[in-house]
Structures are given as structure tokens and as C-alpha cells.
Write a protein that holds these residues in place. Structure first.
Motif, PDB file in Angstrom:
ATOM      1  N   LEU A  46     -76.123 -30.613 -42.421  1.00  0.00           N
ATOM      2  CA  LEU A  46     -75.381 -29.752 -41.514  1.00  0.00           C
ATOM      3  C   LEU A  46     -74.364 -30.541 -40.683  1.00  0.00           C
ATOM      4  CD1 LEU A  46     -78.107 -27.328 -40.093  1.00  0.00           C
ATOM      5  CD2 LEU A  46     -76.545 -26.967 -42.004  1.00  0.00           C
ATOM      6  N   PRO A  47     -73.290 -29.870 -40.263  1.00  0.00           N
ATOM      7  CA  PRO A  47     -72.349 -30.500 -39.327  1.00  0.00           C
ATOM      8  C   PRO A  47     -73.017 -30.638 -37.961  1.00  0.00           C
ATOM      9  CG  PRO A  47     -71.810 -28.187 -39.610  1.00  0.00           C
ATOM     10  CD  PRO A  47     -72.909 -28.492 -40.588  1.00  0.00           C
ATOM     11  N   SER A  48     -72.273 -31.095 -36.971  1.00  0.00           N
ATOM     12  CA  SER A  48     -72.809 -31.251 -35.614  1.00  0.00           C
ATOM     13  C   SER A  48     -73.520 -29.981 -35.161  1.00  0.00           C
ATOM     14  CB  SER A  48     -71.662 -31.574 -34.648  1.00  0.00           C
ATOM     15  OG  SER A  48     -72.060 -31.364 -33.312  1.00  0.00           O
ATOM     16  N   LEU A  49     -74.789 -30.114 -34.781  1.00  0.00           N
ATOM     17  CA  LEU A  49     -75.532 -28.943 -34.332  1.00  0.00           C
ATOM     18  C   LEU A  49     -74.985 -28.399 -33.013  1.00  0.00           C
ATOM     19  CD1 LEU A  49     -79.297 -29.537 -35.135  1.00  0.00           C
ATOM     20  CD2 LEU A  49     -77.435 -28.799 -36.612  1.00  0.00           C
ATOM     21  N   GLY A  94     -79.432 -35.670 -31.573  1.00  0.00           N
ATOM     22  CA  GLY A  94     -78.686 -36.340 -32.632  1.00  0.00           C
ATOM     23  C   GLY A  94     -79.518 -36.352 -33.900  1.00  0.00           C
ATOM     24  N   GLY A  95     -79.282 -37.339 -34.735  1.00  0.00           N
ATOM     25  CA  GLY A  95     -80.074 -37.439 -35.956  1.00  0.00           C
ATOM     26  C   GLY A  95     -79.492 -36.610 -37.096  1.00  0.00           C
ATOM     27  N   ARG A  96     -79.999 -36.864 -38.273  1.00  0.00           N
ATOM     28  CA  ARG A  96     -79.537 -36.203 -39.492  1.00  0.00           C
ATOM     29  C   ARG A  96     -80.331 -34.933 -39.716  1.00  0.00           C
ATOM     30  NH1 ARG A  96     -81.466 -37.869 -44.833  1.00  0.00           N
ATOM     31  NH2 ARG A  96     -82.729 -39.272 -43.565  1.00  0.00           N
ATOM     32  N   VAL A  97     -79.634 -33.846 -40.080  1.00  0.00           N
ATOM     33  CA  VAL A  97     -80.292 -32.557 -40.285  1.00  0.00           C
ATOM     34  C   VAL A  97     -79.961 -32.031 -41.674  1.00  0.00           C
ATOM     35  CG1 VAL A  97     -80.601 -30.203 -39.445  1.00  0.00           C
ATOM     36  CG2 VAL A  97     -80.101 -32.045 -37.823  1.00  0.00           C
ATOM     37  N   ILE A  98     -80.984 -31.832 -42.477  1.00  0.00           N
ATOM     38  CA  ILE A  98     -80.813 -31.280 -43.824  1.00  0.00           C
ATOM     39  C   ILE A  98     -81.336 -29.847 -43.821  1.00  0.00           C
ATOM     40  CG2 ILE A  98     -81.437 -31.473 -46.262  1.00  0.00           C
ATOM     41  CD1 ILE A  98     -81.695 -34.458 -45.894  1.00  0.00           C
ATOM     42  N   ALA A 123     -85.810 -17.805 -47.154  1.00  0.00           N
ATOM     43  CA  ALA A 123     -86.107 -18.648 -45.995  1.00  0.00           C
ATOM     44  C   ALA A 123     -85.109 -19.794 -45.884  1.00  0.00           C
ATOM     45  CB  ALA A 123     -87.527 -19.208 -46.084  1.00  0.00           C
ATOM     46  N   LEU A 124     -85.020 -20.326 -44.676  1.00  0.00           N
ATOM     47  CA  LEU A 124     -84.226 -21.513 -44.384  1.00  0.00           C
ATOM     48  C   LEU A 124     -85.162 -22.544 -43.768  1.00  0.00           C
ATOM     49  CD1 LEU A 124     -81.458 -22.996 -43.963  1.00  0.00           C
ATOM     50  CD2 LEU A 124     -81.339 -21.861 -41.737  1.00  0.00           C
ATOM     51  N   ILE A 125     -85.100 -23.751 -44.278  1.00  0.00           N
ATOM     52  CA  ILE A 125     -85.915 -24.836 -43.738  1.00  0.00           C
ATOM     53  C   ILE A 125     -84.987 -25.936 -43.244  1.00  0.00           C
ATOM     54  CG2 ILE A 125     -87.788 -26.465 -44.155  1.00  0.00           C
ATOM     55  CD1 ILE A 125     -88.598 -24.766 -46.550  1.00  0.00           C
ATOM     56  N   LEU A 126     -85.174 -26.347 -41.996  1.00  0.00           N
ATOM     57  CA  LEU A 126     -84.401 -27.453 -41.429  1.00  0.00           C
ATOM     58  C   LEU A 126     -85.297 -28.671 -41.288  1.00  0.00           C
ATOM     59  CD1 LEU A 126     -82.264 -25.939 -38.509  1.00  0.00           C
ATOM     60  CD2 LEU A 126     -81.705 -26.100 -40.932  1.00  0.00           C
ATOM     61  N   TYR A 127     -84.808 -29.814 -41.761  1.00  0.00           N
ATOM     62  CA  TYR A 127     -85.490 -31.091 -41.571  1.00  0.00           C
ATOM     63  C   TYR A 127     -84.621 -31.933 -40.633  1.00  0.00           C
ATOM     64  CZ  TYR A 127     -88.198 -29.707 -45.684  1.00  0.00           C
ATOM     65  OH  TYR A 127     -88.993 -29.030 -46.572  1.00  0.00           O
ATOM     66  N   VAL A 128     -85.133 -32.195 -39.440  1.00  0.00           N
ATOM     67  CA  VAL A 128     -84.393 -32.974 -38.448  1.00  0.00           C
ATOM     68  C   VAL A 128     -85.011 -34.369 -38.407  1.00  0.00           C
ATOM     69  CG1 VAL A 128     -83.649 -33.116 -36.044  1.00  0.00           C
ATOM     70  CG2 VAL A 128     -83.978 -30.873 -37.124  1.00  0.00           C
ATOM     71  N   TYR A 129     -84.245 -35.362 -38.858  1.00  0.00           N
ATOM     72  CA  TYR A 129     -84.745 -36.737 -38.935  1.00  0.00           C
ATOM     73  C   TYR A 129     -84.296 -37.509 -37.699  1.00  0.00           C
ATOM     74  CZ  TYR A 129     -85.802 -35.628 -43.788  1.00  0.00           C
ATOM     75  OH  TYR A 129     -86.307 -35.056 -44.923  1.00  0.00           O
ATOM     76  N   VAL A 136     -89.843 -36.689 -38.137  1.00  0.00           N
ATOM     77  CA  VAL A 136     -89.163 -35.502 -38.670  1.00  0.00           C
ATOM     78  C   VAL A 136     -89.694 -34.247 -37.991  1.00  0.00           C
ATOM     79  CG1 VAL A 136     -90.784 -35.309 -40.605  1.00  0.00           C
ATOM     80  CG2 VAL A 136     -88.528 -34.230 -40.759  1.00  0.00           C
ATOM     81  N   LEU A 137     -88.762 -33.382 -37.594  1.00  0.00           N
ATOM     82  CA  LEU A 137     -89.091 -32.058 -37.090  1.00  0.00           C
ATOM     83  C   LEU A 137     -88.724 -31.066 -38.186  1.00  0.00           C
ATOM     84  CD1 LEU A 137     -87.430 -32.304 -33.540  1.00  0.00           C
ATOM     85  CD2 LEU A 137     -89.705 -33.070 -34.226  1.00  0.00           C
ATOM     86  N   THR A 138     -89.642 -30.190 -38.541  1.00  0.00           N
ATOM     87  CA  THR A 138     -89.405 -29.217 -39.604  1.00  0.00           C
ATOM     88  C   THR A 138     -89.443 -27.811 -39.021  1.00  0.00           C
ATOM     89  OG1 THR A 138     -90.522 -30.696 -41.167  1.00  0.00           O
ATOM     90  CG2 THR A 138     -90.129 -28.444 -41.887  1.00  0.00           C
ATOM     91  N   TYR A 139     -88.388 -27.044 -39.290  1.00  0.00           N
ATOM     92  CA  TYR A 139     -88.274 -25.672 -38.788  1.00  0.00           C
ATOM     93  C   TYR A 139     -88.260 -24.709 -39.970  1.00  0.00           C
ATOM     94  CZ  TYR A 139     -86.826 -27.826 -34.360  1.00  0.00           C
ATOM     95  OH  TYR A 139     -86.775 -28.569 -33.211  1.00  0.00           O
ATOM     96  N   TYR A 140     -89.171 -23.741 -39.968  1.00  0.00           N
ATOM     97  CA  TYR A 140     -89.242 -22.717 -41.012  1.00  0.00           C
ATOM     98  C   TYR A 140     -88.726 -21.395 -40.439  1.00  0.00           C
ATOM     99  CZ  TYR A 140     -92.227 -25.873 -43.723  1.00  0.00           C
ATOM    100  OH  TYR A 140     -92.712 -26.936 -44.421  1.00  0.00           O
ATOM    101  N   ILE A 141     -87.667 -20.881 -41.028  1.00  0.00           N
ATOM    102  CA  ILE A 141     -87.032 -19.657 -40.536  1.00  0.00           C
ATOM    103  C   ILE A 141     -87.003 -18.632 -41.681  1.00  0.00           C
ATOM    104  CG2 ILE A 141     -84.999 -18.683 -39.404  1.00  0.00           C
ATOM    105  CD1 ILE A 141     -84.213 -21.609 -38.704  1.00  0.00           C
ATOM    106  N   SER A 142     -87.689 -17.537 -41.514  1.00  0.00           N
ATOM    107  CA  SER A 142     -87.692 -16.498 -42.544  1.00  0.00           C
ATOM    108  C   SER A 142     -86.386 -15.712 -42.513  1.00  0.00           C
ATOM    109  CB  SER A 142     -88.868 -15.543 -42.337  1.00  0.00           C
ATOM    110  OG  SER A 142     -90.090 -16.217 -42.502  1.00  0.00           O
ATOM    111  N   SER A 143     -85.923 -15.275 -43.687  1.00  0.00           N
ATOM    112  CA  SER A 143     -84.709 -14.500 -43.790  1.00  0.00           C
ATOM    113  C   SER A 143     -85.014 -13.006 -43.634  1.00  0.00           C
ATOM    114  CB  SER A 143     -84.038 -14.741 -45.149  1.00  0.00           C
ATOM    115  OG  SER A 143     -82.875 -13.936 -45.285  1.00  0.00           O
ATOM    116  N   PHE A 144     -84.151 -12.319 -42.891  1.00  0.00           N
ATOM    117  CA  PHE A 144     -84.266 -10.867 -42.764  1.00  0.00           C
ATOM    118  C   PHE A 144     -83.663 -10.198 -44.003  1.00  0.00           C
ATOM    119  CE2 PHE A 144     -84.702 -12.228 -38.427  1.00  0.00           C
ATOM    120  CZ  PHE A 144     -85.580 -11.327 -37.848  1.00  0.00           C
ATOM    121  N   SER A 145     -84.194  -9.061 -44.369  1.00  0.00           N
ATOM    122  CA  SER A 145     -83.630  -8.323 -45.490  1.00  0.00           C
ATOM    123  C   SER A 145     -82.342  -7.615 -45.038  1.00  0.00           C
ATOM    124  CB  SER A 145     -84.627  -7.301 -46.005  1.00  0.00           C
ATOM    125  OG  SER A 145     -85.027  -6.416 -44.971  1.00  0.00           O
ATOM    126  N   VAL A 146     -81.548  -7.175 -45.991  1.00  0.00           N
ATOM    127  CA  VAL A 146     -80.282  -6.523 -45.669  1.00  0.00           C
ATOM    128  C   VAL A 146     -80.528  -5.210 -44.957  1.00  0.00           C
ATOM    129  CG1 VAL A 146     -78.161  -5.593 -46.646  1.00  0.00           C
ATOM    130  CG2 VAL A 146     -79.233  -7.594 -47.692  1.00  0.00           C
TER     131      VAL A 146
END
Length: 337
Positions: free
Chosen positions: A185-188, A298-302, A310-316, A327-337
Motif C-alpha cells: 500500500l501507499p502511505s497509510l 510507519g513500516g511496510r504494509v501488504i 475479505a481484505l487482509i492487511l499485514y503491517v510489518y 507483524v500486525l494482521t488485520y482481517y476485514i470482511s467484505s460487504f455484499s453489494v
């Protein structure tokens, strides 16, 4: 059972426990600290922090393997206590009991300089013009050094629960299917500013609608050709922002499910489909804004996208002395349309 430590990096400790829920489960052992936040709705947080990244003079002892201690922490009082420690000279935490109730006792030491007497260099108030001739008198430096270091010690006790190993055995990270796209990701901080702006604009267009109407959702999409797209749409608004030239990191073969190959991985297929092929998720803008607060570290975020799922963020986070990354891991469920 014993636990005592000095807090080495209060900013990391505070931000890693971002206020995404009311309760956190914490597992302490000889090597690492693990935080888990599972709110009723919204983003789950699974943090793995090396001891040296946030603590020093770390002491832990229990009868469990690896001296493991499991705790349940109420986050609101912990946040208040940690915020008051951000500008402290030092802060330490220990596990103890008060009136038979287990508590985490946070001791904060702050050094301040007390001021001397004001107006010490003026003549008495009878002079008609304090800035006229002879309005000041010369004094020795030592005589006017009224400031002295003052040490203030504040202790805050946070009631907690000490959990048995059996009671936390069933807490596991959610199972998410293989990601279709992964991108750095770019700058958070920049991403948060734009996301918050989009959410506010969308909410403004909904003024006057029923309070039970669903809040608009941000749509976040990535491809395997270095592009990220953020958009939001309502009946009267449709805006988007696109980042290009981002990096799609190489997939670690160890992350491929057993029996599969890199050629069969969904991200390989999405890349082959070209830059117009996107993996998309829909997320709550306010919840997303809280998640992006981790950008202060700061740090790298994938970001790993599972299309419509779902979207998963890995913050190193870089640690001291070249130790293994936390590492911080964030699990975000996707909403349906």
C-alpha cells in the motif's frame, strides 16, 4: 505467576491496540506478545510483537510451557492509561493483585522542571515605567535558577482476567481463501486522509435519509499490475482515486496451499488477465479509518485481496537491534453489494 516489564516503545504499544474493540486477549511468553481483538462487528486484529519491539527488562514466570500467561484486557481503560504515558520519562507494567482482584499496574514517571519566581528581575511595582531607565537590576545566574527537576509518579491499576490455557485454546485466526491480489500500500497517512474525505462526502449526501439506511461503503480494489483504486458511490455521488506504480510482492512458495503450484494460484491468474482485472472488497469507511491509524508507526504494509470476500492487511514493524520483524494482521470482511 509473575510478569513485570518496562515499556520501551509506548507509541507502538498504544497503536497496535488501536481502538477497534472493547476487549483484547493477550498471550505473553518468553519470546513474544500476542494481541487478539475480535469485536462483534468490524475488523479483527491479530498482533505478533517481538518482546524487544515494545518491552525491556522483561520478566515473566508461570507454570505453563514457555512461561505463558493469558490475559483478558479491557481496552478503554488501557488506552487512557497508555496515552497518559506517551510523554513520560519511563513506564513500567506489572501483574499484581489489589483486594484479591488481578490488575495490570502501570507506573508512569514524568520529570518536569518547576519554574522560578516570575518577575524576579524587576524592581518593585512602584516604578511608573517598568521598561524605563534602570528598570532591571543585574543578578548572578545562580540566584535566578529557580527551576528544579520534579519527578511525578502516577500508578494506574487496570482490572483484568487471567485466563486458563483451555479457555483460549479455541481462539484461532479466521480462515480466508487464497488472495487474488497482493500489493504494497501507499502511505497509510495519505490513504487515510482520502478515505476519510470520501466517507464524509458520502455521508453528507445522505443527510435527511432515514437513520436506519445503510451507510455507504468504500470500494477498494487492486490488480496485479501495481494499481490500487479507492472509490465510493451514492445516488448523488461517484468519486474515485487511483494509485499506480505500486509494488506487487513476489508470492512466497511456502504460502501456497499444499498440493497447489504458483502457476495455479489466483494471483497468478489475475496477473495474466491484465491490468483491467481487479480484485474488489467493500468496507465500512469509519472502521477503515481506525485501521489506517496504524500508519503512524510507519513500516511496510501488504494488502491481500480475496475478491468480494475479505481484505487482509499485514503491517510489518522494524524492531530494535535488527531483530525479527513484528507483524500486525488485520482481517476485514467484505460487504455484499
Amino acid at each position: 505467576m509473575r510478569f513485570k516489564t518496562s515499556v520501551r516503545n509506548i507509541q507502538t504499544f498504544t497503536t497496535s491496540l488501536s481502538s477497534l474493540g472493547k476487549v483484547a486477549w493477550v498471550r505473553l511468553d518468553d519470546k513474544a506478545v500476542r494481541f487478539t481483538i475480535i469485536p462483534e462487528t468490524g475488523t479483527q486484529v491479530w498482533a505478533y510483537l517481538e518482546i524487544d519491539s515494545i518491552f525491556e527488562d522483561y520478566t515473566i514466570q508461570s507454570a505453563a510451557p514457555k512461561n505463558t500467561i493469558n490475559l483478558e484486557l479491557p481496552l478503554p481503560p488501557l488506552h487512557r492509561a497508555l496515552k497518559s504515558a506517551i510523554n513520560a520519562s519511563s513506564a513500567s507494567i506489572r501483574l499484581t493483585k489489589k483486594d484479591g482482584v488481578p490488575v495490570l499496574s502501570l507506573t508512569i514517571i514524568t520529570n518536569t522542571i518547576s519554574s522560578g519566581h516570575s518577575g524576579h528581575g524587576f524592581l518593585n511595582g512602584s516604578a511608573p515605567d517598568p521598561f524605563g531607565d534602570n528598570a532591571f537590576r543585574e543578578e548572578s545566574l545562580d540566584a535566578n535558577m529557580g527551576g528544579r527537576d520534579r519527578e511525578t509518579i502516577v500508578t494506574q491499576d487496570i482490572p483484568i482476567r487471567v485466563l486458563t490455557a483451555d479457555s483460549v485454546e479455541g481462539i484461532h485466526e479466521p480462515h480466508v481463501r487464497e488472495s487474488d491480489a497482493h500489493i504494497i500500500l501507499p502511505s497509510l497517512i495519505q490513504l487515510k486522509a482520502i478515505s476519510d474525505r470520501f466517507t464524509k462526502l458520502a455521508m453528507a449526501t445522505m443527510n435527511g435519509r432515514s437513520s436506519t439506511a445503510a451507510a455507504p461503503k468504500l470500494e477498494l480494489a487492486a490488480n496485479m499490475h501495481g494499481s490500487l483504486k479507492l472509490s465510493i458511490a451514492t445516488d448523488s455521488l461517484n468519486i474515485s482515486s487511483v494509485w499506480t506504480g505500486l509494488n506487487n510482492p513476489e508470492l512466497d512458495p511456502r504460502q501456497v496451499e499444499e498440493g497447489a503450484t504458483l502457476e495455479e494460484h489466483p494471483s497468478t491468474k489475475l496477473k495474466a488477465a491484465g491490468p483491467d482485472a481487479w480484485s474488489t472488497v467493500r468496507i465500512d469507511g469509519r472502521d477503515w479509518g481506525k485501521v489506517l491509524s496504524v500508519g503512524r508507526l510507519g513500516g511496510r504494509v501488504i494488502a491481500c485481496f480475496s475478491d468480494e470476500h475479505a481484505l487482509i492487511l499485514y503491517v510489518y514493524l522494524s524492531n530494535y537491534d535488527g531483530a525479527e520483524e513484528s507483524v500486525l494482521t488485520y482481517y476485514i470482511s467484505s460487504f455484499s453489494v
